[in-house]
Design a protein around this motif. Structure first.
Motif, PDB file in Angstrom:
ATOM      1  N   LEU A  44       0.811  -1.214  -0.048  1.00 50.70           N
ATOM      2  CA  LEU A  44      -0.019   0.169  -0.050  1.00 50.70           C
ATOM      3  C   LEU A  44       0.829   1.141  -0.006  1.00 50.70           C
ATOM      4  CD1 LEU A  44      -2.890  -1.151   2.366  1.00 50.70           C
ATOM      5  CD2 LEU A  44      -2.733  -1.336  -0.079  1.00 50.70           C
ATOM      6  N   ASN A  45       2.020   1.319   0.775  1.00 49.99           N
ATOM      7  CA  ASN A  45       2.905   2.482   0.904  1.00 49.99           C
ATOM      8  C   ASN A  45       4.129   2.137   1.296  1.00 49.99           C
ATOM      9  OD1 ASN A  45       2.855   2.919   3.759  1.00 49.99           O
ATOM     10  ND2 ASN A  45       0.787   3.720   3.293  1.00 49.99           N
ATOM     11  N   VAL A  46       5.117   3.048   0.929  1.00 48.81           N
ATOM     12  CA  VAL A  46       6.511   2.773   1.525  1.00 48.81           C
ATOM     13  C   VAL A  46       6.904   4.376   1.848  1.00 48.81           C
ATOM     14  CG1 VAL A  46       8.759   2.300   0.752  1.00 48.81           C
ATOM     15  CG2 VAL A  46       6.979   0.793   0.098  1.00 48.81           C
ATOM     16  N   ASP A  47       7.648   4.389   2.853  1.00 47.36           N
ATOM     17  CA  ASP A  47       8.213   5.588   3.337  1.00 47.36           C
ATOM     18  C   ASP A  47       9.865   5.238   4.044  1.00 47.36           C
ATOM     19  OD1 ASP A  47       8.638   8.325   3.713  1.00 47.36           O
ATOM     20  OD2 ASP A  47       7.704   8.252   5.882  1.00 47.36           O
TER      21      ASP A  47
ATOM     22  N   ALA B  35      13.978   6.992   4.784  1.00 46.46           N
ATOM     23  CA  ALA B  35      15.015   7.996   4.887  1.00 46.46           C
ATOM     24  C   ALA B  35      16.162   7.162   5.132  1.00 46.46           C
ATOM     25  CB  ALA B  35      14.537   8.753   6.218  1.00 46.46           C
ATOM     26  N   ASN B  36      17.016   7.753   4.359  1.00 43.79           N
ATOM     27  CA  ASN B  36      18.620   7.097   4.519  1.00 43.79           C
ATOM     28  C   ASN B  36      18.541   5.475   4.534  1.00 43.79           C
ATOM     29  OD1 ASN B  36      21.210   7.306   4.498  1.00 43.79           O
ATOM     30  ND2 ASN B  36      21.499   7.494   6.528  1.00 43.79           N
ATOM     31  N   ASN B  37      18.711   4.986   5.816  1.00 48.26           N
ATOM     32  CA  ASN B  37      18.849   3.463   5.599  1.00 48.26           C
ATOM     33  C   ASN B  37      17.693   2.669   6.551  1.00 48.26           C
ATOM     34  OD1 ASN B  37      19.625   4.245   8.186  1.00 48.26           O
ATOM     35  ND2 ASN B  37      21.495   2.898   8.270  1.00 48.26           N
ATOM     36  N   ILE B  38      16.504   3.536   6.585  1.00 46.71           N
ATOM     37  CA  ILE B  38      15.217   2.959   7.732  1.00 46.71           C
ATOM     38  C   ILE B  38      14.380   3.168   6.592  1.00 46.71           C
ATOM     39  CG2 ILE B  38      16.227   3.179   9.682  1.00 46.71           C
ATOM     40  CD1 ILE B  38      14.604   5.678  10.180  1.00 46.71           C
ATOM     41  N   ALA B  39      13.090   2.329   6.650  1.00 48.21           N
ATOM     42  CA  ALA B  39      11.862   2.602   6.166  1.00 48.21           C
ATOM     43  C   ALA B  39      10.548   2.048   6.858  1.00 48.21           C
ATOM     44  CB  ALA B  39      11.944   1.854   4.599  1.00 48.21           C
ATOM     45  N   SER B  40       9.556   2.395   6.511  1.00 49.95           N
ATOM     46  CA  SER B  40       8.249   1.827   6.985  1.00 49.95           C
ATOM     47  C   SER B  40       7.435   1.498   5.961  1.00 49.95           C
ATOM     48  CB  SER B  40       7.406   2.549   7.960  1.00 49.95           C
ATOM     49  OG  SER B  40       7.289   3.928   7.200  1.00 49.95           O
ATOM     50  N   ALA B  41       6.669   0.516   5.883  1.00 43.51           N
ATOM     51  CA  ALA B  41       5.562   0.143   4.817  1.00 43.51           C
ATOM     52  C   ALA B  41       4.418  -0.481   5.368  1.00 43.51           C
ATOM     53  CB  ALA B  41       6.389  -0.779   3.882  1.00 43.51           C
ATOM     54  N   LYS B  42       3.540  -0.424   4.294  1.00 41.00           N
ATOM     55  CA  LYS B  42       2.182  -0.954   4.895  1.00 41.00           C
ATOM     56  C   LYS B  42       1.648  -1.927   3.705  1.00 41.00           C
ATOM     57  CE  LYS B  42      -2.312   0.649   6.345  1.00 41.00           C
ATOM     58  NZ  LYS B  42      -3.137   1.850   6.671  1.00 41.00           N
ATOM     59  N   ALA B  43       1.113  -3.140   4.157  1.00 34.64           N
ATOM     60  CA  ALA B  43       0.598  -4.091   2.792  1.00 34.64           C
ATOM     61  C   ALA B  43      -0.892  -4.508   3.420  1.00 34.64           C
ATOM     62  CB  ALA B  43       1.751  -4.993   2.713  1.00 34.64           C
TER      63      ALA B  43
END
Length: 141
Positions: A92-95, A97-105
Motif C-alpha cells: 500500500l505504501n513505502v516511506d 529515509a536514508n537506511n530505514i523504512a516503514s511500509a504497509k501492505a
C-alpha cells in the motif's frame, strides 16, 4: 552558465534515480515476503527478514502472537512449495529515509474471507533491505 545548469540537472536526475532505486529495492524485499507466503516458499519468506526480527501477529483467542522469521516460514512447510495458496498481497505504501523504512501492505485470503493489514519496519543492512519487524492485524468489517 549552460554547463552549470547541465551539471545541476544531472545531479538532480542522479538523486531522483537513486531514490527510485531505493524504493524499488524496499518493494522487492516486501514482494519476497508476499510471494513467499503466497506460494509456500520458506526460503523466500526468510530472505526478506533480518534473522533477529520479531513478527507480531494476530491469532484467534491470543492478544499477541510473536514469531521469529523461521517460525513464521515454518507455518508454510507442510504446503506444496510453488503452489498458490490463495493469499493475495498488495503493497500500500513505502516511506524511507536514508537506511530505514516503514511500509504497509494488505493481505487478503478470499476463501476464508480474511483481510490483514501488515506494518513493516525495514533497515538497509550490508547493502540489502531487510524487514526488522512486522506487525499484523486482522480487519473485521
Amino acid at each position: 552558465m549552460k554547463t552549470q545548469f547541465l551539471t545541476i540537472t544531472l545531479l538532480f536526475l542522479s538523486l531522483s534515480l537513486s531514490a527510485q532505486s531505493e524504493e524499488e529495492e524496499i518493494k522487492q524485499t516486501l514482494q519476497n515476503y508476499i510471494d513467499g507466503s503466497s506460494y509456500n516458499n520458506q526460503e523466500l519468506i526468510q530472505s526478506a527478514f533480518y534473522k533477529g526480527a520479531d513478527l507480531f501477529l494476530s491469532k484467534k483467542d491470543q492478544e499477541l502472537w510473536v514469531l521469529s522469521p523461521e517460525e513464521y516460514a515454518n507455518l508454510f512447510k507442510n504446503r506444496e512449495q510453488g503452489k498458490f495458496n490463495g493469499r493475495v498481497g498488495k503493497i500500500l505504501n513505502v516511506d524511507y529515509a536514508n537506511n530505514i523504512a516503514s511500509a504497509k501492505a494488505e493481505i487478503l485470503i478470499p476463501k476464508q474471507n480474511l483481510k490483514f493489514i501488515d506494518i513493516f519496519l525495514l533497515k538497509k543492512l550490508d547493502g540489502k533491505w531487510k524487514i526488522i519487524s512486522k506487525a499484523a492485524t486482522l480487519i473485521t468489517e
